[in-house]
Design a protein around this motif. Sequence first.
Motif, PDB file in Angstrom:
ATOM      1  N   GLU A  33      25.292  92.733  37.362  1.00 43.02           N
ATOM      2  CA  GLU A  33      24.810  91.774  36.401  1.00 43.02           C
ATOM      3  C   GLU A  33      23.982  92.538  35.476  1.00 43.02           C
ATOM      4  OE1 GLU A  33      23.924  87.182  38.878  1.00 43.02           O
ATOM      5  OE2 GLU A  33      22.619  89.124  39.072  1.00 43.02           O
ATOM      6  N   LEU A  34      23.368  93.703  35.874  1.00 46.04           N
ATOM      7  CA  LEU A  34      22.574  94.768  34.420  1.00 46.04           C
ATOM      8  C   LEU A  34      23.293  95.681  34.142  1.00 46.04           C
ATOM      9  CD1 LEU A  34      20.052  95.377  36.784  1.00 46.04           C
ATOM     10  CD2 LEU A  34      19.398  93.943  35.319  1.00 46.04           C
ATOM     11  N   SER A  35      24.601  95.634  34.602  1.00 44.47           N
ATOM     12  CA  SER A  35      25.404  96.940  33.589  1.00 44.47           C
ATOM     13  C   SER A  35      26.748  95.636  32.876  1.00 44.47           C
ATOM     14  CB  SER A  35      26.344  97.419  34.602  1.00 44.47           C
ATOM     15  OG  SER A  35      27.580  95.950  35.434  1.00 44.47           O
ATOM     16  N   LEU A  36      26.745  94.625  32.893  1.00 45.22           N
ATOM     17  CA  LEU A  36      27.360  93.834  31.518  1.00 45.22           C
ATOM     18  C   LEU A  36      26.955  94.532  30.452  1.00 45.22           C
ATOM     19  CD1 LEU A  36      26.624  90.184  32.852  1.00 45.22           C
ATOM     20  CD2 LEU A  36      28.836  91.154  32.781  1.00 45.22           C
ATOM     21  N   GLU A  37      26.545  94.726  30.079  1.00 50.25           N
ATOM     22  CA  GLU A  37      26.090  95.170  28.534  1.00 50.25           C
ATOM     23  C   GLU A  37      26.535  96.987  27.916  1.00 50.25           C
ATOM     24  OE1 GLU A  37      26.419  93.765  25.993  1.00 50.25           O
ATOM     25  OE2 GLU A  37      25.073  91.701  27.034  1.00 50.25           O
ATOM     26  N   ALA A  38      26.948  97.134  29.250  1.00 51.02           N
ATOM     27  CA  ALA A  38      26.774  98.935  28.974  1.00 51.02           C
ATOM     28  C   ALA A  38      28.061  99.133  29.919  1.00 51.02           C
ATOM     29  CB  ALA A  38      26.140  99.957  30.282  1.00 51.02           C
ATOM     30  N   GLU A  39      28.736  98.454  31.078  1.00 46.81           N
ATOM     31  CA  GLU A  39      29.854  98.719  31.233  1.00 46.81           C
ATOM     32  C   GLU A  39      31.804  97.399  30.714  1.00 46.81           C
ATOM     33  OE1 GLU A  39      30.452 101.013  33.908  1.00 46.81           O
ATOM     34  OE2 GLU A  39      29.104 101.708  34.127  1.00 46.81           O
ATOM     35  N   ALA A  40      32.206  98.387  30.661  1.00 44.19           N
ATOM     36  CA  ALA A  40      33.816  97.651  30.310  1.00 44.19           C
ATOM     37  C   ALA A  40      34.095  96.910  31.865  1.00 44.19           C
ATOM     38  CB  ALA A  40      34.992  98.426  31.101  1.00 44.19           C
ATOM     39  N   ALA A  41      34.535  95.505  30.922  1.00 46.75           N
ATOM     40  CA  ALA A  41      34.577  94.735  32.292  1.00 46.75           C
ATOM     41  C   ALA A  41      35.664  94.841  32.549  1.00 46.75           C
ATOM     42  CB  ALA A  41      34.713  93.469  31.141  1.00 46.75           C
ATOM     43  N   SER A  42      36.762  95.998  32.769  1.00 47.77           N
ATOM     44  CA  SER A  42      37.570  95.984  33.641  1.00 47.77           C
ATOM     45  C   SER A  42      37.180  96.351  34.801  1.00 47.77           C
ATOM     46  CB  SER A  42      38.726  97.152  32.692  1.00 47.77           C
ATOM     47  OG  SER A  42      38.136  97.904  32.389  1.00 47.77           O
ATOM     48  N   LYS A  43      35.972  97.647  34.465  1.00 48.38           N
ATOM     49  CA  LYS A  43      35.419  97.899  35.591  1.00 48.38           C
ATOM     50  C   LYS A  43      34.118  97.782  36.167  1.00 48.38           C
ATOM     51  CE  LYS A  43      31.714 101.825  36.612  1.00 48.38           C
ATOM     52  NZ  LYS A  43      31.477 100.951  37.903  1.00 48.38           N
ATOM     53  N   ILE A  44      33.929  96.192  36.061  1.00 48.93           N
ATOM     54  CA  ILE A  44      33.037  95.235  36.220  1.00 48.93           C
ATOM     55  C   ILE A  44      33.719  94.877  37.200  1.00 48.93           C
ATOM     56  CG2 ILE A  44      30.947  93.268  36.037  1.00 48.93           C
ATOM     57  CD1 ILE A  44      31.000  94.269  33.720  1.00 48.93           C
ATOM     58  N   GLN A  45      35.512  94.615  36.955  1.00 49.91           N
ATOM     59  CA  GLN A  45      36.042  93.489  37.796  1.00 49.91           C
ATOM     60  C   GLN A  45      36.892  94.430  38.798  1.00 49.91           C
ATOM     61  OE1 GLN A  45      39.930  92.302  36.215  1.00 49.91           O
ATOM     62  NE2 GLN A  45      39.312  89.844  36.660  1.00 49.91           N
ATOM     63  N   ARG A  46      37.197  95.454  38.868  1.00 47.15           N
ATOM     64  CA  ARG A  46      37.001  96.292  39.698  1.00 47.15           C
ATOM     65  C   ARG A  46      36.444  96.352  40.682  1.00 47.15           C
ATOM     66  NH1 ARG A  46      39.593  99.703  35.890  1.00 47.15           N
ATOM     67  NH2 ARG A  46      37.979 100.557  35.828  1.00 47.15           N
ATOM     68  N   ASP A  47      35.115  96.742  40.582  1.00 48.83           N
ATOM     69  CA  ASP A  47      33.774  97.031  41.452  1.00 48.83           C
ATOM     70  C   ASP A  47      33.732  95.156  42.424  1.00 48.83           C
ATOM     71  OD1 ASP A  47      33.705  99.005  40.486  1.00 48.83           O
ATOM     72  OD2 ASP A  47      31.711  98.959  39.848  1.00 48.83           O
ATOM     73  N   LEU A  86      29.020  85.683  37.413  1.00 40.63           N
ATOM     74  CA  LEU A  86      29.955  86.455  37.552  1.00 40.63           C
ATOM     75  C   LEU A  86      30.962  86.919  37.390  1.00 40.63           C
ATOM     76  CD1 LEU A  86      28.526  89.782  36.274  1.00 40.63           C
ATOM     77  CD2 LEU A  86      28.867  89.885  38.826  1.00 40.63           C
ATOM     78  N   LYS A  87      31.677  86.567  38.007  1.00 45.26           N
ATOM     79  CA  LYS A  87      33.434  86.631  37.741  1.00 45.26           C
ATOM     80  C   LYS A  87      33.365  85.609  36.649  1.00 45.26           C
ATOM     81  CE  LYS A  87      34.178  87.568  43.004  1.00 45.26           C
ATOM     82  NZ  LYS A  87      34.805  86.314  43.887  1.00 45.26           N
ATOM     83  N   ASN A  88      33.516  84.867  36.584  1.00 48.99           N
ATOM     84  CA  ASN A  88      33.653  83.979  34.939  1.00 48.99           C
ATOM     85  C   ASN A  88      33.519  84.445  33.600  1.00 48.99           C
ATOM     86  OD1 ASN A  88      34.354  82.066  37.055  1.00 48.99           O
ATOM     87  ND2 ASN A  88      32.458  80.420  36.641  1.00 48.99           N
ATOM     88  N   HIS A  89      32.062  84.597  33.771  1.00 47.57           N
ATOM     89  CA  HIS A  89      31.701  85.529  32.555  1.00 47.57           C
ATOM     90  C   HIS A  89      32.349  87.112  31.960  1.00 47.57           C
ATOM     91  CE1 HIS A  89      28.510  87.131  29.968  1.00 47.57           C
ATOM     92  NE2 HIS A  89      29.501  88.445  30.146  1.00 47.57           N
ATOM     93  N   ILE A  90      32.754  87.961  33.298  1.00 45.11           N
ATOM     94  CA  ILE A  90      33.901  88.794  33.434  1.00 45.11           C
ATOM     95  C   ILE A  90      35.027  88.337  32.627  1.00 45.11           C
ATOM     96  CG2 ILE A  90      35.026  90.887  33.926  1.00 45.11           C
ATOM     97  CD1 ILE A  90      31.780  91.532  33.869  1.00 45.11           C
ATOM     98  N   GLN A  91      35.767  87.568  33.925  1.00 44.22           N
ATOM     99  CA  GLN A  91      37.037  86.943  32.993  1.00 44.22           C
ATOM    100  C   GLN A  91      37.239  86.378  31.464  1.00 44.22           C
ATOM    101  OE1 GLN A  91      39.996  87.571  34.619  1.00 44.22           O
ATOM    102  NE2 GLN A  91      40.565  86.878  32.976  1.00 44.22           N
ATOM    103  N   SER A  92      36.197  85.677  31.581  1.00 42.45           N
ATOM    104  CA  SER A  92      36.077  85.016  30.272  1.00 42.45           C
ATOM    105  C   SER A  92      36.483  86.398  29.336  1.00 42.45           C
ATOM    106  CB  SER A  92      34.652  84.349  29.962  1.00 42.45           C
ATOM    107  OG  SER A  92      35.170  83.693  30.357  1.00 42.45           O
ATOM    108  N   ARG A  93      35.590  87.346  29.306  1.00 39.22           N
ATOM    109  CA  ARG A  93      35.562  88.633  28.242  1.00 39.22           C
ATOM    110  C   ARG A  93      36.240  89.784  28.658  1.00 39.22           C
ATOM    111  NH1 ARG A  93      30.229  92.676  29.173  1.00 39.22           N
ATOM    112  NH2 ARG A  93      31.574  94.148  28.787  1.00 39.22           N
ATOM    113  N   ILE A  94      37.039  89.315  29.376  1.00 41.33           N
ATOM    114  CA  ILE A  94      38.598  90.519  29.730  1.00 41.33           C
ATOM    115  C   ILE A  94      39.934  89.448  28.908  1.00 41.33           C
ATOM    116  CG2 ILE A  94      40.584  90.129  31.213  1.00 41.33           C
ATOM    117  CD1 ILE A  94      38.770  91.771  33.446  1.00 41.33           C
ATOM    118  N   ASP A  95      39.169  87.752  29.041  1.00 48.62           N
ATOM    119  CA  ASP A  95      40.579  87.051  28.196  1.00 48.62           C
ATOM    120  C   ASP A  95      40.201  87.117  26.625  1.00 48.62           C
ATOM    121  OD1 ASP A  95      41.423  86.218  30.341  1.00 48.62           O
ATOM    122  OD2 ASP A  95      40.501  84.389  30.775  1.00 48.62           O
TER     123      ASP A  95
END
Length: 95
Positions: free
Chosen positions: A18-32, A52-61
């Motif tokens: 959750e804390l790495s949302l701004e610094a990390e690529a969404a695809s990396k967080i999704q893999r994690d 978090l899953k929903n937020h990451i998917q929205s960013r990737i979309d």
Amino acid sequence: NNLTDQRQQAKQHLEHLELSLEAEAASKIQRDLEKANWSFLPPEAEHSLQNLKNHIQSRIDGDESQQVELHFRKIRDKKLRQKCLDGLQQIIEEN
């Protein structure tokens, strides 16, 4: 005890992601998110995991949508553009 430790580790891992949302690529967080073992996540943290899953998917979309638009704009031939649009429309209708 061991179960408590595993739950705490799972919760800490989620908080780290959750804390790495701004610094990390969404695809990396999704893999994690996909690789992690969430079976020990405390029930009270499951809502945070889903958010978090929903937020990451929205960013990737959003990122993918921007890429499609960027590439589409590079097509100069109007007939090819229309063919591309027709193909995209077909994808929408399939889903």
